[in-house]
Design a protein around this motif. Sequence first.
Motif, PDB file in Angstrom:
ATOM      1  N   MET A   1       0.852  -1.181   0.000  1.00 21.07           N
ATOM      2  CA  MET A   1       0.000   0.000   0.000  1.00 21.07           C
ATOM      3  C   MET A   1       0.895   1.240   0.000  1.00 21.07           C
ATOM      4  O   MET A   1       1.937   1.256   0.640  1.00 21.07           O
ATOM      5  N   PRO A   2       0.504   2.301  -0.685  1.00 20.84           N
ATOM      6  CA  PRO A   2       1.329   3.499  -0.733  1.00 20.84           C
ATOM      7  C   PRO A   2       1.319   4.238   0.578  1.00 20.84           C
ATOM      8  O   PRO A   2       0.353   4.217   1.322  1.00 20.84           O
ATOM      9  N   ALA A   3       2.413   4.917   0.846  1.00 24.22           N
ATOM     10  CA  ALA A   3       2.462   5.758   2.031  1.00 24.22           C
ATOM     11  C   ALA A   3       1.708   7.041   1.750  1.00 24.22           C
ATOM     12  O   ALA A   3       1.685   7.539   0.640  1.00 24.22           O
ATOM     13  N   THR A   4       1.069   7.592   2.766  1.00 24.98           N
ATOM     14  CA  THR A   4       0.360   8.854   2.598  1.00 24.98           C
ATOM     15  C   THR A   4       0.800   9.804   3.695  1.00 24.98           C
ATOM     16  O   THR A   4       0.924   9.430   4.856  1.00 24.98           O
ATOM     17  N   LEU A   5       1.055  11.040   3.339  1.00 30.00           N
ATOM     18  CA  LEU A   5       1.451  12.043   4.297  1.00 30.00           C
ATOM     19  C   LEU A   5       0.281  12.991   4.502  1.00 30.00           C
ATOM     20  O   LEU A   5      -0.279  13.515   3.538  1.00 30.00           O
ATOM     21  N   ASN A   6      -0.100  13.205   5.759  1.00 38.14           N
ATOM     22  CA  ASN A   6      -1.267  14.006   6.049  1.00 38.14           C
ATOM     23  C   ASN A   6      -1.078  15.466   5.671  1.00 38.14           C
ATOM     24  O   ASN A   6      -2.014  16.143   5.288  1.00 38.14           O
ATOM     25  N   ARG A   7       0.134  15.980   5.799  1.00 39.34           N
ATOM     26  CA  ARG A   7       0.355  17.396   5.542  1.00 39.34           C
ATOM     27  C   ARG A   7       1.268  17.576   4.331  1.00 39.34           C
ATOM     28  O   ARG A   7       2.319  16.939   4.232  1.00 39.34           O
ATOM     29  N   PRO A   8       0.895  18.507   3.413  1.00 40.43           N
ATOM     30  CA  PRO A   8       1.723  18.729   2.215  1.00 40.43           C
ATOM     31  C   PRO A   8       3.147  19.117   2.556  1.00 40.43           C
ATOM     32  O   PRO A   8       4.078  18.740   1.840  1.00 40.43           O
ATOM     33  N   GLN A   9       3.338  19.897   3.672  1.00 41.07           N
ATOM     34  CA  GLN A   9       4.695  20.313   4.003  1.00 41.07           C
ATOM     35  C   GLN A   9       5.574  19.129   4.389  1.00 41.07           C
ATOM     36  O   GLN A   9       6.785  19.136   4.185  1.00 41.07           O
ATOM     37  N   ASN A  10       4.962  18.082   4.957  1.00 43.82           N
ATOM     38  CA  ASN A  10       5.729  16.872   5.268  1.00 43.82           C
ATOM     39  C   ASN A  10       6.214  16.207   4.000  1.00 43.82           C
ATOM     40  O   ASN A  10       7.349  15.725   3.915  1.00 43.82           O
ATOM     41  N   ARG A  11       5.339  16.142   3.014  1.00 42.72           N
ATOM     42  CA  ARG A  11       5.730  15.536   1.741  1.00 42.72           C
ATOM     43  C   ARG A  11       6.861  16.325   1.093  1.00 42.72           C
ATOM     44  O   ARG A  11       7.769  15.746   0.495  1.00 42.72           O
ATOM     45  N   MET A  12       6.829  17.653   1.222  1.00 39.91           N
ATOM     46  CA  MET A  12       7.904  18.476   0.665  1.00 39.91           C
ATOM     47  C   MET A  12       9.221  18.207   1.390  1.00 39.91           C
ATOM     48  O   MET A  12      10.283  18.155   0.769  1.00 39.91           O
ATOM     49  N   GLN A  13       9.175  18.034   2.699  1.00 33.57           N
ATOM     50  CA  GLN A  13      10.401  17.728   3.445  1.00 33.57           C
ATOM     51  C   GLN A  13      11.000  16.394   3.003  1.00 33.57           C
ATOM     52  O   GLN A  13      12.222  16.274   2.860  1.00 33.57           O
ATOM     53  N   VAL A  14      10.146  15.407   2.779  1.00 38.34           N
ATOM     54  CA  VAL A  14      10.637  14.114   2.316  1.00 38.34           C
ATOM     55  C   VAL A  14      11.259  14.249   0.933  1.00 38.34           C
ATOM     56  O   VAL A  14      12.306  13.662   0.631  1.00 38.34           O
ATOM     57  N   LEU A  15      10.632  15.062   0.080  1.00 35.74           N
ATOM     58  CA  LEU A  15      11.173  15.285  -1.257  1.00 35.74           C
ATOM     59  C   LEU A  15      12.553  15.935  -1.176  1.00 35.74           C
ATOM     60  O   LEU A  15      13.480  15.548  -1.895  1.00 35.74           O
ATOM     61  N   VAL A  16      12.706  16.911  -0.279  1.00 38.81           N
ATOM     62  CA  VAL A  16      14.019  17.546  -0.080  1.00 38.81           C
ATOM     63  C   VAL A  16      15.045  16.508   0.367  1.00 38.81           C
ATOM     64  O   VAL A  16      16.188  16.484  -0.121  1.00 38.81           O
ATOM     65  N   SER A  17      14.645  15.619   1.262  1.00 44.44           N
ATOM     66  CA  SER A  17      15.554  14.588   1.772  1.00 44.44           C
ATOM     67  C   SER A  17      16.068  13.689   0.655  1.00 44.44           C
ATOM     68  O   SER A  17      17.278  13.456   0.534  1.00 44.44           O
ATOM     69  N   ILE A  18      15.145  13.181  -0.164  1.00 41.95           N
ATOM     70  CA  ILE A  18      15.580  12.237  -1.192  1.00 41.95           C
ATOM     71  C   ILE A  18      16.338  12.935  -2.320  1.00 41.95           C
ATOM     72  O   ILE A  18      17.233  12.335  -2.941  1.00 41.95           O
TER      73      ILE A  18
END
Length: 450
Positions: A1-18
Amino acid sequence: MPATLNRPQNRMQVLVSIVLAMLVASMDTTIINTTMPIIVKDLGGYSLYAWAFASYMIFSTVLTPIAGRISDLYGRKTILAAGIIVFLIGSLLCGLSQTMMQLILFRAVQGIGAGIMNPFPAIIAGDLYPIEERGKIQALFSAMWGISAVIAPLFGALFTEYASWRWIFYINIPICLLSLFFLRAYKEEYEPKPASVDYGGAVLFTLGVSLTLAATAFEKQAWWLVLAGVALLAVFIAYERRQSSPIVPLALFRSRPIRRMNINAFLSNAALFGTASYAPTFLQEQGYSTFVSGVALLAQSAGWMLMSVPAGKLILRYGYSRLLIIGNVLLVLSGVQLFYLSAGSSYLYSLTALFIQGMAFGILVTVTIIGSQQFVDGDQKGISTSLMMFSRNIGTAVGVTVMGSLLTGAAQFMTGVHSLYTYGFLVSLLSLATAFLSLEAAKRPLPNAL
Protein backbone atom coordinates in the motif's frame (compact mmCIF):
# COMPACT_ATOMS: atom_id res chain seq x y z
CA MET A 1 0.00 0.00 0.00
CA PRO A 2 1.33 3.50 -0.73
CA ALA A 3 2.46 5.76 2.03
CA THR A 4 0.36 8.85 2.60
CA LEU A 5 1.45 12.04 4.30
CA ASN A 6 -1.27 14.01 6.05
CA ARG A 7 0.36 17.40 5.54
CA PRO A 8 1.72 18.73 2.22
CA GLN A 9 4.70 20.31 4.00
CA ASN A 10 5.73 16.87 5.27
CA ARG A 11 5.73 15.54 1.74
CA MET A 12 7.90 18.48 0.66
CA GLN A 13 10.40 17.73 3.44
CA VAL A 14 10.64 14.11 2.32
CA LEU A 15 11.17 15.28 -1.26
CA VAL A 16 14.02 17.55 -0.08
CA SER A 17 15.55 14.59 1.77
CA ILE A 18 15.58 12.24 -1.19
CA VAL A 19 16.78 14.96 -3.58
CA LEU A 20 19.74 15.71 -1.29
CA ALA A 21 20.54 11.99 -1.07
CA MET A 22 20.43 11.78 -4.86
CA LEU A 23 22.62 14.89 -5.18
CA VAL A 24 25.53 13.55 -3.13
CA ALA A 25 25.37 10.10 -4.75
CA SER A 26 25.33 11.55 -8.28
CA MET A 27 28.00 14.18 -7.63
CA ASP A 28 30.46 11.63 -6.29
CA THR A 29 30.18 9.68 -9.52
CA THR A 30 31.97 12.49 -11.40
CA ILE A 31 33.44 14.93 -8.86
CA ILE A 32 36.81 13.16 -8.83
CA ASN A 33 37.16 13.39 -12.63
CA THR A 34 39.07 16.67 -12.45
CA THR A 35 40.82 16.00 -9.14
CA MET A 36 42.28 12.51 -9.58
CA PRO A 37 45.59 13.74 -11.06
CA ILE A 38 46.08 15.88 -7.92
CA ILE A 39 45.01 13.05 -5.60
CA VAL A 40 47.41 10.59 -7.26
CA LYS A 41 50.23 13.12 -7.01
CA ASP A 42 49.53 13.47 -3.28
CA LEU A 43 48.87 9.81 -2.39
CA GLY A 44 50.91 7.99 -5.05
CA GLY A 45 49.76 4.70 -6.54
CA TYR A 46 49.22 5.77 -10.15
CA SER A 47 48.82 2.12 -11.21
CA LEU A 48 45.63 2.00 -9.10
CA TYR A 49 44.17 5.12 -10.76
CA ALA A 50 41.20 3.38 -12.42
CA TRP A 51 40.14 1.60 -9.25
CA ALA A 52 39.21 4.86 -7.53
CA PHE A 53 36.40 5.08 -10.10
CA ALA A 54 35.68 1.35 -10.42
CA SER A 55 35.27 0.59 -6.70
CA TYR A 56 32.54 3.22 -6.38
CA MET A 57 30.80 2.24 -9.61
CA ILE A 58 30.79 -1.49 -8.86
CA PHE A 59 29.23 -1.27 -5.41
CA SER A 60 26.81 1.54 -6.24
CA THR A 61 25.51 -0.63 -9.10
CA VAL A 62 25.33 -4.02 -7.41
CA LEU A 63 23.71 -2.80 -4.16
CA THR A 64 20.81 -1.04 -5.91
CA PRO A 65 18.53 -4.07 -6.50
CA ILE A 66 19.47 -5.61 -3.15
CA ALA A 67 18.47 -2.40 -1.32
CA GLY A 68 15.21 -2.24 -3.24
CA ARG A 69 14.34 -5.81 -2.31
CA ILE A 70 15.18 -5.35 1.39
CA SER A 71 12.99 -2.22 1.47
CA ASP A 72 10.07 -4.36 0.26
CA LEU A 73 10.65 -6.67 3.21
CA TYR A 74 11.38 -4.16 5.98
CA GLY A 75 10.20 -0.73 4.79
CA ARG A 76 11.78 2.24 3.03
CA LYS A 77 12.75 4.74 5.72
CA THR A 78 15.15 2.60 7.78
CA ILE A 79 17.01 1.25 4.73
CA LEU A 80 17.39 4.70 3.14
CA ALA A 81 18.65 6.17 6.43
CA ALA A 82 21.20 3.35 6.71
CA GLY A 83 22.42 4.10 3.17
CA ILE A 84 22.85 7.81 3.96
CA ILE A 85 24.83 7.00 7.12
CA VAL A 86 27.11 4.53 5.29
CA PHE A 87 27.72 7.12 2.55
CA LEU A 88 28.51 9.78 5.18
CA ILE A 89 31.04 7.48 6.89
CA GLY A 90 32.58 6.57 3.54
CA SER A 91 32.92 10.25 2.61
CA LEU A 92 34.65 11.05 5.91
CA LEU A 93 37.06 8.14 5.49
CA CYS A 94 37.82 9.12 1.87
CA GLY A 95 38.77 12.60 3.05
CA LEU A 96 41.08 11.12 5.67
CA SER A 97 42.80 8.68 3.26
CA GLN A 98 46.60 8.57 3.42
CA THR A 99 47.26 6.06 0.63
CA MET A 100 45.64 5.21 -2.69
CA MET A 101 44.67 1.78 -1.40
CA GLN A 102 42.83 3.38 1.50
CA LEU A 103 41.03 5.73 -0.89
CA ILE A 104 39.92 2.81 -3.08
CA LEU A 105 38.59 0.87 -0.07
CA PHE A 106 36.76 3.91 1.30
CA ARG A 107 35.35 4.73 -2.15
CA ALA A 108 33.88 1.22 -2.04
CA VAL A 109 32.22 2.13 1.28
CA GLN A 110 30.87 5.26 -0.38
CA GLY A 111 29.64 3.12 -3.27
CA ILE A 112 27.80 0.80 -0.87
CA GLY A 113 26.00 3.80 0.63
CA ALA A 114 25.23 5.23 -2.82
CA GLY A 115 23.93 1.86 -4.03
CA ILE A 116 21.56 1.69 -1.07
CA MET A 117 20.38 5.28 -1.62
CA ASN A 118 20.04 5.19 -5.41
CA PRO A 119 16.65 3.48 -5.85
CA PHE A 120 14.80 5.32 -3.08
CA PRO A 121 14.02 8.62 -4.78
CA ALA A 122 12.03 6.74 -7.44
CA ILE A 123 10.59 4.21 -4.96
CA ILE A 124 9.44 6.81 -2.42
CA ALA A 125 8.10 9.08 -5.16
CA GLY A 126 6.09 6.08 -6.37
CA ASP A 127 4.70 5.65 -2.85
CA LEU A 128 3.82 9.31 -2.31
CA TYR A 129 2.72 10.74 -5.66
CA PRO A 130 -0.05 9.70 -8.09
CA ILE A 131 1.03 8.66 -11.57
CA GLU A 132 0.07 11.96 -13.21
CA GLU A 133 2.43 13.87 -10.86
CA ARG A 134 5.35 11.47 -11.05
CA GLY A 135 6.57 12.84 -14.37
CA LYS A 136 7.29 16.20 -12.71
CA ILE A 137 9.12 14.49 -9.85
CA GLN A 138 11.17 12.38 -12.26
CA ALA A 139 12.00 15.58 -14.16
CA LEU A 140 13.34 17.05 -10.91
CA PHE A 141 15.44 13.93 -10.32
CA SER A 142 16.74 14.07 -13.88
CA ALA A 143 17.63 17.75 -13.43
CA MET A 144 19.68 16.91 -10.35
CA TRP A 145 21.62 14.22 -12.23
CA GLY A 146 22.18 16.50 -15.21
CA ILE A 147 23.24 19.50 -13.17
CA SER A 148 25.52 17.42 -10.94
CA ALA A 149 27.26 16.00 -14.04
CA VAL A 150 28.22 19.57 -14.97
CA ILE A 151 28.88 21.22 -11.61
CA ALA A 152 30.56 18.31 -9.79
CA PRO A 153 33.81 18.42 -11.83
CA LEU A 154 33.80 22.24 -11.53
CA PHE A 155 33.42 22.03 -7.75
CA GLY A 156 36.20 19.47 -7.68
CA ALA A 157 38.49 21.86 -9.50
CA LEU A 158 37.56 24.75 -7.18
CA PHE A 159 38.14 22.73 -4.00
CA THR A 160 41.50 21.53 -5.32
CA GLU A 161 42.64 25.03 -6.24
CA TYR A 162 41.43 27.00 -3.21
CA ALA A 163 41.25 24.43 -0.39
CA SER A 164 42.17 20.73 -0.61
CA TRP A 165 41.01 17.78 -2.68
CA ARG A 166 39.83 16.25 0.62
CA TRP A 167 36.92 18.72 0.69
CA ILE A 168 35.31 17.05 -2.32
CA PHE A 169 34.45 14.31 0.20
CA TYR A 170 33.97 16.40 3.37
CA ILE A 171 31.30 18.52 1.66
CA ASN A 172 29.05 15.44 1.60
CA ILE A 173 28.83 15.31 5.40
CA PRO A 174 26.56 18.35 6.00
CA ILE A 175 24.42 17.41 2.98
CA CYS A 176 23.91 13.89 4.34
CA LEU A 177 23.02 15.26 7.77
CA LEU A 178 20.42 17.56 6.18
CA SER A 179 18.99 14.64 4.24
CA LEU A 180 18.64 12.63 7.46
CA PHE A 181 17.01 15.59 9.21
CA PHE A 182 14.31 16.04 6.55
CA LEU A 183 13.77 12.28 6.29
CA ARG A 184 12.24 12.37 9.77
CA ALA A 185 9.04 13.75 8.20
CA TYR A 186 8.47 10.51 6.28
CA LYS A 187 5.52 8.85 8.01
CA GLU A 188 5.60 5.52 6.27
CA GLU A 189 2.31 3.66 6.04
CA TYR A 190 3.55 1.08 3.58
CA GLU A 191 3.03 -2.38 5.07
CA PRO A 192 6.13 -4.48 4.33
CA LYS A 193 5.94 -8.25 4.30
CA PRO A 194 8.86 -9.38 6.47
CA ALA A 195 10.61 -12.55 5.32
CA SER A 196 13.99 -14.15 5.78
CA VAL A 197 16.73 -12.38 3.86
CA ASP A 198 18.27 -14.46 1.08
CA TYR A 199 21.89 -13.96 2.13
CA GLY A 200 23.21 -16.66 -0.20
CA GLY A 201 21.55 -15.05 -3.20
CA ALA A 202 22.81 -11.62 -2.15
CA VAL A 203 26.41 -12.89 -1.96
CA LEU A 204 26.25 -14.71 -5.31
CA PHE A 205 24.66 -11.71 -7.01
CA THR A 206 27.18 -9.28 -5.52
CA LEU A 207 30.19 -11.40 -6.50
CA GLY A 208 28.89 -12.17 -10.00
CA VAL A 209 28.08 -8.58 -10.91
CA SER A 210 31.18 -7.17 -9.18
CA LEU A 211 33.58 -9.44 -11.07
CA THR A 212 31.88 -8.65 -14.37
CA LEU A 213 32.01 -4.90 -13.77
CA ALA A 214 35.57 -5.09 -12.43
CA ALA A 215 36.65 -6.04 -15.93
CA THR A 216 36.06 -2.41 -16.95
CA ALA A 217 39.02 -1.34 -14.78
CA PHE A 218 41.48 -3.53 -16.71
CA GLU A 219 42.75 -2.72 -20.17
CA LYS A 220 43.99 -6.24 -20.82
CA GLN A 221 43.37 -9.79 -19.61
CA ALA A 222 39.87 -8.90 -18.37
CA TRP A 223 38.19 -11.85 -20.05
CA TRP A 224 38.73 -14.15 -17.07
CA LEU A 225 36.86 -11.72 -14.79
CA VAL A 226 33.94 -11.65 -17.19
CA LEU A 227 33.86 -15.46 -17.41
CA ALA A 228 34.02 -15.83 -13.61
CA GLY A 229 31.29 -13.21 -13.16
CA VAL A 230 28.98 -14.79 -15.73
CA ALA A 231 29.54 -18.26 -14.21
CA LEU A 232 28.60 -16.97 -10.75
CA LEU A 233 25.51 -15.25 -12.14
CA ALA A 234 24.46 -18.56 -13.74
CA VAL A 235 24.84 -20.23 -10.33
CA PHE A 236 22.88 -17.33 -8.80
CA ILE A 237 19.94 -17.85 -11.19
CA ALA A 238 19.82 -21.58 -10.46
CA TYR A 239 20.03 -20.88 -6.72
CA GLU A 240 17.27 -18.24 -6.77
CA ARG A 241 14.82 -20.58 -8.47
CA ARG A 242 14.82 -22.72 -5.31
CA GLN A 243 14.31 -19.89 -2.79
CA SER A 244 10.94 -19.08 -1.23
CA SER A 245 11.97 -15.42 -0.69
CA PRO A 246 14.70 -14.70 -3.27
CA ILE A 247 16.74 -11.51 -3.09
CA VAL A 248 15.87 -10.97 -6.78
CA PRO A 249 12.46 -12.50 -7.58
CA LEU A 250 13.03 -13.89 -11.07
CA ALA A 251 9.26 -14.38 -11.37
CA LEU A 252 9.04 -10.63 -12.04
CA PHE A 253 10.38 -11.27 -15.53
CA ARG A 254 7.43 -13.49 -16.36
CA SER A 255 5.51 -10.25 -16.83
CA ARG A 256 5.98 -9.25 -20.47
CA PRO A 257 5.82 -5.49 -19.83
CA ILE A 258 8.40 -5.73 -17.02
CA ARG A 259 10.70 -7.99 -19.05
CA ARG A 260 10.56 -5.89 -22.19
CA MET A 261 10.96 -2.59 -20.38
CA ASN A 262 14.09 -3.89 -18.65
CA ILE A 263 15.51 -5.09 -21.96
CA ASN A 264 14.78 -1.75 -23.57
CA ALA A 265 16.28 0.14 -20.61
CA PHE A 266 19.48 -1.90 -20.95
CA LEU A 267 19.78 -1.41 -24.71
CA SER A 268 18.92 2.30 -24.81
CA ASN A 269 21.52 3.07 -22.14
CA ALA A 270 24.10 0.77 -23.74
CA ALA A 271 23.53 2.63 -27.00
CA LEU A 272 23.98 6.32 -26.27
CA PHE A 273 23.87 7.12 -22.56
CA GLY A 274 27.67 7.13 -22.63
CA THR A 275 27.54 10.20 -24.87
CA ALA A 276 27.71 12.32 -21.71
CA SER A 277 31.18 10.88 -21.05
CA TYR A 278 32.59 11.56 -24.53
CA ALA A 279 30.80 14.63 -25.94
CA PRO A 280 32.83 17.03 -23.71
CA THR A 281 36.04 15.30 -24.80
CA PHE A 282 35.14 15.84 -28.46
CA LEU A 283 34.36 19.52 -27.86
CA GLN A 284 37.64 20.04 -26.00
CA GLU A 285 39.48 18.54 -28.97
CA GLN A 286 37.74 21.16 -31.12
CA GLY A 287 39.28 23.91 -28.97
CA TYR A 288 36.48 24.63 -26.49
CA SER A 289 37.33 25.12 -22.82
CA THR A 290 36.60 22.55 -20.14
CA PHE A 291 33.80 24.75 -18.81
CA VAL A 292 32.16 25.40 -22.19
CA SER A 293 32.35 21.73 -23.19
CA GLY A 294 30.83 20.71 -19.85
CA VAL A 295 28.02 23.24 -20.18
CA ALA A 296 26.98 21.48 -23.41
CA LEU A 297 25.58 18.68 -21.26
CA LEU A 298 22.95 21.11 -19.98
CA ALA A 299 21.30 20.79 -23.41
CA GLN A 300 20.77 17.11 -22.66
CA SER A 301 19.34 17.97 -19.23
CA ALA A 302 17.01 20.57 -20.78
CA GLY A 303 15.60 18.06 -23.27
CA TRP A 304 15.28 15.48 -20.49
CA MET A 305 13.25 17.81 -18.26
CA LEU A 306 11.10 19.01 -21.15
CA MET A 307 9.79 15.49 -21.79
CA SER A 308 9.84 14.16 -18.21
CA VAL A 309 7.38 16.75 -16.87
CA PRO A 310 4.35 15.70 -18.99
CA ALA A 311 5.30 12.01 -19.18
CA GLY A 312 2.99 10.87 -16.37
CA LYS A 313 -0.09 12.42 -17.98
CA LEU A 314 0.96 11.17 -21.42
CA ILE A 315 1.14 7.61 -20.07
CA LEU A 316 -2.46 7.84 -18.90
CA ARG A 317 -3.51 9.15 -22.29
CA TYR A 318 -1.44 7.08 -24.73
CA GLY A 319 -0.08 4.12 -22.76
CA TYR A 320 3.44 2.85 -22.21
CA SER A 321 4.14 1.25 -25.57
CA ARG A 322 3.54 4.26 -27.77
CA LEU A 323 5.72 6.44 -25.57
CA LEU A 324 8.49 3.82 -25.56
CA ILE A 325 8.44 3.85 -29.35
CA ILE A 326 8.48 7.66 -29.52
CA GLY A 327 11.37 7.81 -27.04
CA ASN A 328 13.38 5.27 -29.01
CA VAL A 329 12.68 7.08 -32.31
CA LEU A 330 14.11 10.25 -30.76
CA LEU A 331 17.11 8.23 -29.55
CA VAL A 332 17.75 6.98 -33.09
CA LEU A 333 17.47 10.55 -34.42
CA SER A 334 20.15 11.70 -32.01
CA GLY A 335 22.21 8.66 -33.03
CA VAL A 336 21.94 9.72 -36.69
CA GLN A 337 23.18 13.21 -35.84
CA LEU A 338 26.10 11.86 -33.85
CA PHE A 339 26.90 9.38 -36.64
CA TYR A 340 27.47 12.36 -38.97
CA LEU A 341 29.48 14.34 -36.39
CA SER A 342 32.76 15.56 -37.86
CA ALA A 343 35.71 17.76 -36.98
CA GLY A 344 33.95 20.67 -38.71
CA SER A 345 30.67 20.29 -36.82
CA SER A 346 29.56 23.38 -34.94
CA TYR A 347 28.93 23.71 -31.22
CA LEU A 348 25.21 24.16 -32.01
CA TYR A 349 25.21 20.85 -33.90
CA SER A 350 26.44 19.04 -30.78
CA LEU A 351 23.92 20.89 -28.60
CA THR A 352 21.07 19.84 -30.88
CA ALA A 353 22.10 16.18 -30.81
CA LEU A 354 22.38 16.25 -27.02
CA PHE A 355 19.03 18.04 -26.66
CA ILE A 356 17.22 15.44 -28.78
CA GLN A 357 18.95 12.67 -26.86
CA GLY A 358 17.84 14.28 -23.59
CA MET A 359 14.24 14.30 -24.88
CA ALA A 360 14.58 10.60 -25.65
CA PHE A 361 15.86 9.66 -22.20
CA GLY A 362 13.34 11.99 -20.56
CA ILE A 363 10.59 9.80 -22.03
CA LEU A 364 12.30 6.43 -21.71
CA VAL A 365 13.53 6.74 -18.12
CA THR A 366 10.26 8.17 -16.81
CA VAL A 367 8.06 5.67 -18.63
CA THR A 368 10.09 2.63 -17.59
CA ILE A 369 10.39 3.73 -13.94
CA ILE A 370 6.64 4.37 -13.65
CA GLY A 371 5.89 1.16 -15.57
CA SER A 372 8.13 -0.87 -13.27
CA GLN A 373 5.99 0.32 -10.35
CA GLN A 374 2.53 0.08 -11.90
CA PHE A 375 2.81 -3.47 -13.27
CA VAL A 376 3.68 -5.07 -9.91
CA ASP A 377 2.05 -5.41 -6.50
CA GLY A 378 2.97 -2.97 -3.72
CA ASP A 379 5.23 -5.45 -1.94
CA GLN A 380 7.38 -5.77 -5.09
CA LYS A 381 7.56 -2.10 -6.03
CA GLY A 382 11.00 -1.63 -4.44
CA ILE A 383 12.71 -4.53 -6.19
CA SER A 384 10.98 -3.83 -9.52
CA THR A 385 12.03 -0.16 -9.47
CA SER A 386 15.60 -0.94 -8.45
CA LEU A 387 15.93 -3.70 -11.07
CA MET A 388 14.92 -1.19 -13.74
CA MET A 389 17.63 1.15 -12.49
CA PHE A 390 20.07 -1.77 -12.38
CA SER A 391 19.30 -2.60 -16.04
CA ARG A 392 20.03 1.01 -16.99
CA ASN A 393 23.25 1.07 -14.95
CA ILE A 394 24.54 -2.15 -16.47
CA GLY A 395 23.67 -0.87 -19.93
CA THR A 396 25.55 2.34 -19.20
CA ALA A 397 28.60 0.43 -17.94
CA VAL A 398 28.64 -1.72 -21.08
CA GLY A 399 28.16 1.27 -23.38
CA VAL A 400 30.83 3.43 -21.75
CA THR A 401 33.31 0.53 -21.77
CA VAL A 402 32.73 -0.30 -25.44
CA MET A 403 32.87 3.37 -26.45
CA GLY A 404 36.06 3.88 -24.47
CA SER A 405 37.78 0.92 -26.10
CA LEU A 406 36.73 2.11 -29.56
CA LEU A 407 38.07 5.60 -28.86
CA THR A 408 41.38 4.59 -27.31
CA GLY A 409 41.98 1.78 -29.82
CA ALA A 410 41.69 4.04 -32.86
CA ALA A 411 44.73 5.35 -34.70
CA GLN A 412 43.26 8.88 -34.82
CA PHE A 413 40.90 10.68 -32.45
CA MET A 414 38.14 11.41 -35.00
CA THR A 415 38.28 7.82 -36.25
CA GLY A 416 37.59 6.68 -32.70
CA VAL A 417 34.76 9.22 -32.32
CA HIS A 418 33.11 7.99 -35.51
CA SER A 419 33.48 4.35 -34.40
CA LEU A 420 31.93 4.89 -30.98
CA TYR A 421 28.97 6.81 -32.40
CA THR A 422 28.50 4.22 -35.14
CA TYR A 423 28.23 1.65 -32.37
CA GLY A 424 25.75 3.90 -30.52
CA PHE A 425 23.58 4.39 -33.60
CA LEU A 426 23.42 0.66 -34.40
CA VAL A 427 22.49 -0.31 -30.83
CA SER A 428 19.85 2.45 -30.76
CA LEU A 429 18.22 0.75 -33.76
CA LEU A 430 18.17 -2.52 -31.81
CA SER A 431 16.64 -0.69 -28.86
CA LEU A 432 13.92 0.71 -31.12
CA ALA A 433 13.15 -2.80 -32.37
CA THR A 434 12.54 -4.02 -28.81
CA ALA A 435 10.18 -1.09 -28.20
CA PHE A 436 7.88 -2.40 -30.93
CA LEU A 437 7.81 -5.78 -29.19
CA SER A 438 6.09 -4.21 -26.17
CA LEU A 439 2.89 -3.24 -28.01
CA GLU A 440 0.92 -5.84 -26.08
CA ALA A 441 1.58 -3.92 -22.86
CA ALA A 442 -0.47 -1.00 -24.19
CA LYS A 443 -3.59 -3.18 -24.31
CA ARG A 444 -3.35 -4.09 -20.66
CA PRO A 445 -5.06 -1.80 -18.08
CA LEU A 446 -2.71 0.28 -15.98
CA PRO A 447 -2.77 -1.24 -12.45
CA ASN A 448 -3.63 1.30 -9.76
CA ALA A 449 -3.51 4.07 -12.35
CA LEU A 450 -6.91 4.25 -14.04
